[in-house]
Design a protein around this motif. Structure first.
Motif, PDB file in Angstrom:
ATOM      1  N   PHE A  69       0.845  -1.204   0.000  1.00 13.52           N
ATOM      2  CA  PHE A  69       0.000   0.000   0.000  1.00 13.52           C
ATOM      3  C   PHE A  69       0.879   1.251   0.000  1.00 13.52           C
ATOM      4  O   PHE A  69       0.969   1.999   0.975  1.00 13.52           O
ATOM      5  N   GLU A  71       0.703   4.140  -1.334  1.00 13.00           N
ATOM      6  CA  GLU A  71       0.156   5.501  -1.287  1.00 13.00           C
ATOM      7  C   GLU A  71       0.363   6.160   0.076  1.00 13.00           C
ATOM      8  O   GLU A  71       0.523   7.379   0.155  1.00 13.00           O
ATOM      9  N   ASP A  72       0.373   5.366   1.124  1.00 10.38           N
ATOM     10  CA  ASP A  72       0.497   5.949   2.462  1.00 10.38           C
ATOM     11  C   ASP A  72       1.873   6.531   2.733  1.00 10.38           C
ATOM     12  O   ASP A  72       2.058   7.258   3.714  1.00 10.38           O
ATOM     13  N   GLU A 118      -0.810   9.910   6.786  1.00 12.57           N
ATOM     14  CA  GLU A 118      -0.751   8.817   5.815  1.00 12.57           C
ATOM     15  C   GLU A 118      -1.444   9.268   4.529  1.00 12.57           C
ATOM     16  O   GLU A 118      -2.453   9.977   4.568  1.00 12.57           O
ATOM     17  N   GLY A 120      -3.325   7.883   2.513  1.00 11.61           N
ATOM     18  CA  GLY A 120      -4.716   7.499   2.343  1.00 11.61           C
ATOM     19  C   GLY A 120      -5.708   8.509   2.884  1.00 11.61           C
ATOM     20  O   GLY A 120      -6.901   8.441   2.594  1.00 11.61           O
ATOM     21  N   HIS A 167      -9.321   5.490   6.601  1.00 19.96           N
ATOM     22  CA  HIS A 167      -8.736   6.649   5.933  1.00 19.96           C
ATOM     23  C   HIS A 167      -9.822   7.490   5.270  1.00 19.96           C
ATOM     24  O   HIS A 167     -10.870   6.964   4.881  1.00 19.96           O
ATOM     25  N   THR A 170     -10.903   6.110   2.099  1.00 19.30           N
ATOM     26  CA  THR A 170     -11.704   4.887   2.150  1.00 19.30           C
ATOM     27  C   THR A 170     -13.106   5.192   1.645  1.00 19.30           C
ATOM     28  O   THR A 170     -13.767   4.349   1.040  1.00 19.30           O
ATOM     29  N   ASN A 209     -13.417   3.976  -2.788  1.00 12.41           N
ATOM     30  CA  ASN A 209     -12.010   4.194  -3.105  1.00 12.41           C
ATOM     31  C   ASN A 209     -11.718   3.670  -4.508  1.00 12.41           C
ATOM     32  O   ASN A 209     -11.511   2.482  -4.721  1.00 12.41           O
ATOM     33  N   GLY A 250      -7.546  -2.219   2.133  1.00 11.07           N
ATOM     34  CA  GLY A 250      -6.884  -1.570   1.000  1.00 11.07           C
ATOM     35  C   GLY A 250      -7.791  -1.452  -0.207  1.00 11.07           C
ATOM     36  O   GLY A 250      -8.644  -2.313  -0.455  1.00 11.07           O
ATOM     37  N   CYS A 254      -4.715   2.942  -2.769  1.00  9.14           N
ATOM     38  CA  CYS A 254      -3.646   2.526  -1.852  1.00  9.14           C
ATOM     39  C   CYS A 254      -2.467   1.898  -2.569  1.00  9.14           C
ATOM     40  O   CYS A 254      -1.340   1.918  -2.070  1.00  9.14           O
TER      41      CYS A 254
END
Length: 263
Positions: A69, A71-72, A118, A120, A167, A170, A209, A250, A254
């Motif tokens: 993941f 993206e975080d 993060e 997300g 997130h 999300t 997402n 996820g 992500c």
């Protein structure tokens, strides 16, 4: 109106590691199947490449179960990249692992050094950067992000992530310069006032997402009513299997860092 928030030349992904079975999860809905996840991940990368983008595929990091993941770990803007400081202690090292790749692609890379953020929790639109306060992103981190991105002319707006939602993204995603896909529970907060919104269908909140990547909208497979809404609105949809990543909270965004570096 620009389209820099959804047209990209590059993406960074990282292969899932066998340790993914030990990844963090809000609710245990089963152990991810690595082989199935790898197949889905390959479909995802192929779809990004279909748009003409250069996809940088990084090797798996077995020491970090959630490292698929990516993206975080960072916020990638045209002018530069910001290395994040994840709020989950087990994920702090992932950001440091990503930094060298970003420095090879960008002329300017800065880092969050106080608080936690993060990726997300960050939604970049054409007019602003929305950052959701969550269990993983705190006020100090948001303030630091605002300070770092101000050098490139960005305005950061802090918003609230709904209770029980991991997130901010999300529950939402950018569809184009003016339009956001969102759950009704998030839109009810008023955080998207001034934007056009498309709501996920009832019972299909888990597909909020998605990602707009050049001319395609990548969304998780298995949400037919929302897919119909997006198609009716004129979007070119690609449905990607996400059953295994979903077990670890996820989604589509992500799994990649998306950007067009200016050098």
């Amino acid at each position: 109106m620009s389209d820099r928030s959804f047209r990209f030349t590059h993406a960074i992904t990282r292969a899932p590691a066998p340790s993914i079975v030990d990844g963090l999860r809000a609710v245990d809905t089963g152990t991810p199947d690595l082989a199935v996840m790898q197949a889905h991940h390959a479909d995802y990368i192929a779809t990004l490449r279909e748009t003409g983008a250069t996809v940088v595929e990084l090797p798996a990091l077995p020491a970090y179960p959630d490292s698929v993941f990516v993206e975080d770990t960072a916020l990638c803007l045209p002018e530069g990249a910001v290395v994040m400081r994840p709020g989950a202690p087990s994920r702090l090292g992932e950001a440091a692992e990503m930094a060298p790749t970003l420095r090879a692609l960008y002329g300017e890379v800065v880092a969050i050094e106080s608080g936690h953020v993060e990726g997300g929790d960050i939604l970049t639109t054409e007019r602003e950067i929305l950052v959701g306060r969550s269990a993983r992103t705190d006020a100090d981190g948001v303030a630091e992000l605002a300070r770092l991105t101000a050098r490139w002319g960005y305005a950061v707006r802090e918003v609230e992530t709904p209770p029980g939602v991991l997130h901010f993204k999300t529950d939402c995603s950018l569809l184009d310069a003016e339009t956001i896909l969102t759950t009704e529970r998030l839109a009810a907060s008023g955080c998207f006032d001034g934007y056009k919104v498309i709501h996920t269908a009832e019972g299909e909140e888990a597909c909020a997402n998605t990602i707009r990547f050049n001319d395609l909208v990548l969304m998780p497979a298995g949400f037919p009513k929302t897919a119909e809404r997006l198609a009716a609105a004129g979007y070119d949809i690609r449905q990607i299997g996400n059953s295994e990543c979903a077990k670890l909270d996820g989604g589509m965004s992500c799994l990649s860092l998306r950007f067009t570096p200016r050098g």
